[in-house]
Design an enzyme around this catalytic site. Structure first.
Site, PDB file in Angstrom:
ATOM      1  N   CYS A 123       0.833  -1.220   0.000  1.00  0.00           N
ATOM      2  CA  CYS A 123       0.000   0.000   0.000  1.00  0.00           C
ATOM      3  C   CYS A 123       0.861   1.260   0.000  1.00  0.00           C
ATOM      4  O   CYS A 123       0.801   2.066   0.934  1.00  0.00           O
ATOM      5  CB  CYS A 123      -0.921  -0.008   1.214  1.00  0.00           C
ATOM      6  SG  CYS A 123      -2.076  -1.382   1.196  1.00  0.00           S
ATOM      7  N   LYS A 182       6.533  -2.171 -12.911  1.00  0.00           N
ATOM      8  CA  LYS A 182       7.809  -2.167 -13.609  1.00  0.00           C
ATOM      9  C   LYS A 182       8.894  -1.773 -12.630  1.00  0.00           C
ATOM     10  O   LYS A 182       8.571  -1.028 -11.684  1.00  0.00           O
ATOM     11  CB  LYS A 182       7.810  -1.223 -14.803  1.00  0.00           C
ATOM     12  CG  LYS A 182       7.043   0.107 -14.675  1.00  0.00           C
ATOM     13  CD  LYS A 182       7.361   1.072 -13.576  1.00  0.00           C
ATOM     14  CE  LYS A 182       8.750   1.637 -13.544  1.00  0.00           C
ATOM     15  NZ  LYS A 182       8.939   2.629 -12.446  1.00  0.00           N
ATOM     16  N   SER A 228      -0.995  -5.266   3.167  1.00  0.00           N
ATOM     17  CA  SER A 228       0.191  -4.510   3.554  1.00  0.00           C
ATOM     18  C   SER A 228       0.969  -5.361   4.544  1.00  0.00           C
ATOM     19  O   SER A 228       0.422  -6.308   5.128  1.00  0.00           O
ATOM     20  CB  SER A 228      -0.250  -3.192   4.216  1.00  0.00           C
ATOM     21  OG  SER A 228       0.840  -2.573   4.841  1.00  0.00           O
ATOM     22  N   ILE A 241       2.364   4.240  -5.519  1.00  0.00           N
ATOM     23  CA  ILE A 241       1.755   3.894  -6.807  1.00  0.00           C
ATOM     24  C   ILE A 241       0.487   3.065  -6.607  1.00  0.00           C
ATOM     25  O   ILE A 241      -0.437   3.119  -7.430  1.00  0.00           O
ATOM     26  CB  ILE A 241       2.759   3.149  -7.731  1.00  0.00           C
ATOM     27  CG1 ILE A 241       2.206   3.050  -9.143  1.00  0.00           C
ATOM     28  CG2 ILE A 241       3.116   1.791  -7.201  1.00  0.00           C
ATOM     29  CD1 ILE A 241       1.913   4.369  -9.785  1.00  0.00           C
ATOM     30  N   ALA A 242       0.422   2.315  -5.518  1.00  0.00           N
ATOM     31  CA  ALA A 242      -0.785   1.521  -5.247  1.00  0.00           C
ATOM     32  C   ALA A 242      -2.004   2.441  -5.141  1.00  0.00           C
ATOM     33  O   ALA A 242      -3.086   2.126  -5.649  1.00  0.00           O
ATOM     34  CB  ALA A 242      -0.610   0.726  -3.958  1.00  0.00           C
ATOM     35  N   ASP A 260      14.191   2.419 -12.422  1.00  0.00           N
ATOM     36  CA  ASP A 260      12.983   3.139 -12.015  1.00  0.00           C
ATOM     37  C   ASP A 260      12.333   3.886 -13.168  1.00  0.00           C
ATOM     38  O   ASP A 260      11.122   3.777 -13.376  1.00  0.00           O
ATOM     39  CB  ASP A 260      13.282   4.113 -10.874  1.00  0.00           C
ATOM     40  CG  ASP A 260      11.991   4.531 -10.191  1.00  0.00           C
ATOM     41  OD1 ASP A 260      11.279   3.631  -9.695  1.00  0.00           O
ATOM     42  OD2 ASP A 260      11.666   5.732 -10.178  1.00  0.00           O
TER      43      ASP A 260
HETATM   44  N1  LIG Z   1       3.754   2.764 -13.118  1.00  0.00           N
HETATM   45  C1  LIG Z   1       4.113   3.875 -12.540  1.00  0.00           C
HETATM   46  O1  LIG Z   1       3.770   4.973 -12.975  1.00  0.00           O
HETATM   47  C2  LIG Z   1       4.934   3.806 -11.295  1.00  0.00           C
HETATM   48  C3  LIG Z   1       5.121   4.957 -10.533  1.00  0.00           C
HETATM   49  C4  LIG Z   1       5.828   4.843  -9.326  1.00  0.00           C
HETATM   50  C5  LIG Z   1       6.347   3.612  -8.951  1.00  0.00           C
HETATM   51  N2  LIG Z   1       6.158   2.515  -9.734  1.00  0.00           N
HETATM   52  C6  LIG Z   1       6.703   1.207  -9.327  1.00  0.00           C
HETATM   53  O2  LIG Z   1       5.961   0.747  -8.213  1.00  0.00           O
HETATM   54  C7  LIG Z   1       6.816   0.115  -7.278  1.00  0.00           C
HETATM   55  C8  LIG Z   1       6.592   0.774  -5.917  1.00  0.00           C
HETATM   56  O3  LIG Z   1       6.916   2.145  -6.007  1.00  0.00           O
HETATM   57  P1  LIG Z   1       6.277   3.231  -5.005  1.00  0.00           P
HETATM   58  O4  LIG Z   1       6.718   4.547  -5.489  1.00  0.00           O
HETATM   59  O5  LIG Z   1       4.841   2.968  -4.814  1.00  0.00           O
HETATM   60  O6  LIG Z   1       7.068   2.866  -3.665  1.00  0.00           O
HETATM   61  P2  LIG Z   1       6.627   3.120  -2.171  1.00  0.00           P
HETATM   62  O7  LIG Z   1       5.744   4.318  -2.070  1.00  0.00           O
HETATM   63  O8  LIG Z   1       7.853   3.059  -1.356  1.00  0.00           O
HETATM   64  O9  LIG Z   1       5.720   1.856  -1.838  1.00  0.00           O
HETATM   65  C9  LIG Z   1       6.232   0.557  -1.864  1.00  0.00           C
HETATM   66  C10 LIG Z   1       5.466  -0.293  -0.865  1.00  0.00           C
HETATM   67  O10 LIG Z   1       6.034  -1.596  -0.888  1.00  0.00           O
HETATM   68  C11 LIG Z   1       5.879  -2.202   0.374  1.00  0.00           C
HETATM   69  N3  LIG Z   1       7.156  -2.810   0.783  1.00  0.00           N
HETATM   70  C12 LIG Z   1       7.420  -4.127   0.827  1.00  0.00           C
HETATM   71  N4  LIG Z   1       8.663  -4.364   1.201  1.00  0.00           N
HETATM   72  C13 LIG Z   1       9.239  -3.159   1.421  1.00  0.00           C
HETATM   73  C14 LIG Z   1      10.519  -2.749   1.856  1.00  0.00           C
HETATM   74  N5  LIG Z   1      11.490  -3.640   2.138  1.00  0.00           N
HETATM   75  N6  LIG Z   1      10.777  -1.441   1.974  1.00  0.00           N
HETATM   76  C15 LIG Z   1       9.827  -0.528   1.668  1.00  0.00           C
HETATM   77  N7  LIG Z   1       8.571  -0.865   1.267  1.00  0.00           N
HETATM   78  C16 LIG Z   1       8.283  -2.170   1.140  1.00  0.00           C
HETATM   79  C17 LIG Z   1       5.370  -1.124   1.321  1.00  0.00           C
HETATM   80  O11 LIG Z   1       3.981  -1.345   1.461  1.00  0.00           O
HETATM   81  P3  LIG Z   1       3.343  -2.015   2.785  1.00  0.00           P
HETATM   82  O12 LIG Z   1       4.059  -1.360   3.924  1.00  0.00           O
HETATM   83  O13 LIG Z   1       1.918  -1.645   2.649  1.00  0.00           O
HETATM   84  O14 LIG Z   1       3.574  -3.480   2.727  1.00  0.00           O
HETATM   85  C18 LIG Z   1       5.581   0.179   0.579  1.00  0.00           C
HETATM   86  O15 LIG Z   1       4.618   1.130   0.902  1.00  0.00           O
HETATM   87  C19 LIG Z   1       8.233   0.237  -7.815  1.00  0.00           C
HETATM   88  O16 LIG Z   1       8.639  -0.989  -8.365  1.00  0.00           O
HETATM   89  C20 LIG Z   1       8.141   1.299  -8.895  1.00  0.00           C
HETATM   90  O17 LIG Z   1       8.997   1.055  -9.991  1.00  0.00           O
HETATM   91  C21 LIG Z   1       5.464   2.599 -10.889  1.00  0.00           C
END
Ligand SMILES: NC(=O)c1ccc[n+]([C@@H]2O[C@H](COP(=O)([O-])OP(=O)(O)OC[C@H]3O[C@@H](n4cnc5c(N)ncnc54)[C@H](OP(=O)(O)O)[C@@H]3O)[C@@H](O)[C@H]2O)c1
Length: 324
Positions: free
Chosen positions: A9, A94, A33, A12-13, A175
């Site tokens: 969560c 991705k 989560s 990007i989620a 990224d």
């Molecule tokens: N398609 C797009 O436009 C787009 C844009 C941004 C990012 N992304 C991709 O989406 C993915 C996540 O990016 P994000 O920006 O959403 O990252 P983020 O805000 O840091 O969220 C990642 C989530 O992963 C979970 N998690 C599981 N293991 C973790 C760990 N060891 N350390 C930190 N978090 C962990 C956490 O959720 P819980 O605490 O809820 O388990 C955390 O909130 C990446 O692979 C990125 O490339 C895609």
């Protein structure tokens, strides 16, 4: 109705959940989560019925059809295989994984479980890309010669956060460099020449990278990525008789310009509602309904090419992730 689950969560989620509201016949049934409180808060925001404090509980929920994986890059392989082995379809953010070896394991899991798997390269499903494909199919700019594209933004330096931390797959290439690379692969296939240079951050991740690619048949791509500086964020596809510009920000462009030699340039708008993630979600659902394991617009082969090419780029610039 297709029942979706969201695994992790984060940032990007939330945007994906906003987009999913606009996908016909999609229901966000569950979120998971690592922390129950976070799942509860996220679920309350989107009116989600099932709120799990562990990824495992989501994977084993018998009513979920497909899981959207939104963990950091380094979690994608493990989390996708968890879901595939539990009989779920998977739409995974991705990059599909941090290297080609992991991508191969994920594809093997999709094959042995006969379940759908797709890298969430959402650009390929946006309305503007239908127009780009139509122009290319009709040969509007002649035989393709080159692609120039970049994606760079300025992130504050945080050695612990996922953008810079090697333990979380940090660096600009995985990224955001994957977007210009994915466009190049869409146009030209697998490169047979790769030349990369980069500046590394104090954590050893790439903070700005330039990479030139050559393809069988002679087309070339000049691409770059950055997480320490904002770059033009544009893409220009060059053909013998003209060019197509995907305006900033090119990976979610709503404006396109085509310039054919001897004619006036024409700019056309292709807007979309909400965050735009509904198009990849709809594509995944349609593919699953047809019994497909991979989507023709973002097939496993392309994910493998992306991973192999990024492996080679990282090899040339000296970026290795723990365990590699
Ligand atoms: N398609 C797009 O436009 C787009 C844009 C941004 C990012 N992304 C991709 O989406 C993915 C996540 O990016 P994000 O920006 O959403 O990252 P983020 O805000 O840091 O969220 C990642 C989530 O992963 C979970 N998690 C599981 N293991 C973790 C760990 N060891 N350390 C930190 N978090 C962990 C956490 O959720 P819980 O605490 O809820 O388990 C955390 O909130 C990446 O692979 C990125 O490339 C895609």
């Amino acid at each position: 109705m297709t029942n979706w689950g969201i695994l992790a969560c984060g940032n990007i989620a939330r945007k994906f959940a906003q987009g999913l509201v606009f996908a016909p016949n999609a229901k966000l049934l569950a979120v998971a989560s690592r922390s129950q409180e976070k799942a509860d808060a996220f679920g309350a925001e989107f009116g989600v019925e099932r709120l799990y404090g562990s990824y495992q509980d989501l994977a084993t929920d018998p009513d979920i059809d497909i899981v959207y994986i939104a963990s950091p890059h380094t979690g994608h392989c493990e989390h996708a295989i968890l879901c595939l082995d539990s009989g779920k379809g998977v739409l995974c953010e991705k990059p599909l994984a941090i290297n080609a070896q992991q991508v191969e394991r994920m594809i093997a899991a999709a094959q042995r479980n006969e379940r759908f798997l797709m890298e969430a390269m959402w650009t390929r499903f946006l309305p503007m890309m239908n127009q780009v494909r139509a122009w290319l199919d009709e040969g509007a700019i002649g035989p393709l010669q080159a692609l120039y594209a970049d994606f760079g933004f300025r992130a504050g330096f945080n050695p612990e956060g996922r953008l810079f931390n090697l333990d979380l797959g940090g660096g600009s290439i995985l990224d955001v460099g994957i977007y210009p690379l994915a466009l190049a692969v869409q146009l030209f296939g697998e490169p047979n020449r790769v030349q990369a240079i980069a500046n590394l951050s104090p954590t050893g991740s790439d903070e700005i990278a330039l990479f030139n690619l050559g393809f069988p048949g002679g087309a070339m791509a000049s691409l770059s990525s950055a997480i320490r500086a904002t770059t033009p964020m544009e893409a220009t596809i060059v053909g013998e008789n003209g060019l197509i510009r995907l305006h900033r920000p090119f990976w979610k462009a709503t404006l396109l310009t085509i310039e054919v030699q001897g004619k006036d340039a024409v700019t056309t708008a292709r807007p979309f509602e909400s965050t735009g993630y509904q198009y990849e979600a709809t594509a995944a659902m349609e593919a699953m309904e047809q019994g497909l394991l991979e989507h023709p617009l973002m097939p496993w082969g392309d994910s493998l090419i992306l991973a192999r090419t990024m492996d080679e780029i990282r090899n040339q610039i000296g970026v290795r992730y723990p365990g590699e």
